[in-house]
Design a protein around this motif. Sequence first.
Motif, short mmCIF file in Angstrom:
data_model
loop_
_atom_site.label_atom_id
_atom_site.label_comp_id
_atom_site.label_asym_id
_atom_site.label_seq_id
_atom_site.Cartn_x
_atom_site.Cartn_y
_atom_site.Cartn_z
N PHE A 1 0.82 -1.21 0.00
CA PHE A 1 0.00 0.00 0.00
C PHE A 1 0.86 1.27 0.00
O PHE A 1 0.50 2.26 -0.65
N TYR A 2 1.97 1.24 0.71
CA TYR A 2 2.84 2.43 0.78
C TYR A 2 3.42 2.76 -0.60
O TYR A 2 3.49 3.93 -0.99
N MET A 3 3.82 1.71 -1.34
CA MET A 3 4.42 1.93 -2.65
C MET A 3 3.37 2.15 -3.74
O MET A 3 3.73 2.48 -4.88
N GLY A 4 2.10 1.99 -3.39
CA GLY A 4 1.06 2.16 -4.40
C GLY A 4 1.21 1.20 -5.56
O GLY A 4 1.02 1.57 -6.72
N ALA A 5 1.53 -0.07 -5.22
CA ALA A 5 1.82 -1.06 -6.28
C ALA A 5 0.62 -1.31 -7.18
O ALA A 5 0.78 -1.74 -8.33
N HIS A 6 -0.61 -1.03 -6.69
CA HIS A 6 -1.79 -1.26 -7.52
C HIS A 6 -1.86 -0.27 -8.68
O HIS A 6 -2.63 -0.47 -9.63
#
Length: 248
Positions: free
Chosen positions: A36-41
């Motif tokens: 979630f922190y890296m915004g992988a989505h």
Amino acid sequence: MDILETHAYDRRQRRNMSCALFLSLLPFFLAAALYFYMGAHDWPASITSAGVKSAPTLLLAAVVLSWNGGQSILGVVGGLIFSAVGDCCLVWPELFLHGMGAFAVAHLLYSLTFLSSRYATYTSSSWTRLLYLILFMFGGGFYTYLFPFLKKAPDSHLLIPGVGIYIVLIIVMGMLAIRTRHISTLLGSLSFMVSDLSLALQVFKVTAPTVHGNTFVMVMYYLAQLLIAVGDVKAVENKDDFAKWKRT
């Protein structure tokens, strides 16, 4: 006095188990937080984004395997591994059907696990039968609502039967989770349903895409897998408690 000492020992054992289980789950929490922190989505489809997305689920599989041993490979561990395969497939939209198939196998493995002797067996009551009926009606109603949107999809000839089978499998998994009467297992199955329902509404364009839509789906999904994994680790403990109660 002996009885009191036995109860105190059992409480200490449970407390120690809970602490050890929490520590073993730390890598999962870190991997999920990283996702979630890296915004992988929001990343473009790639092996890297697939790996970051599936890492928390694979770490959960490792935790359950370490606690329950190799017999869990055909149970919750296997379900988690197939779920990780589904995670990877859904990174590429063209592999949606493959991902749905992988998750269908995961639900089948979860269902077989909930039926196994590792879980305490309870007789059905009127309220559990009512919950079964509610779940069954909800699944049928949701499929009926989704049907017109499935007909508009490019692969409708595959999606219409495929989604129907998938809904049956996840509803059966939820019904068997109710049968276990284990709160973690039950909440995990319900969270899985909410995650899949939200994903289906977005994928089949029932609702307009939202900024945080995928985040909600993944939060509910990781929560579902966590609760199912924890419930499986504690299943034997709860079964022992049930057996003690029956002997009294």
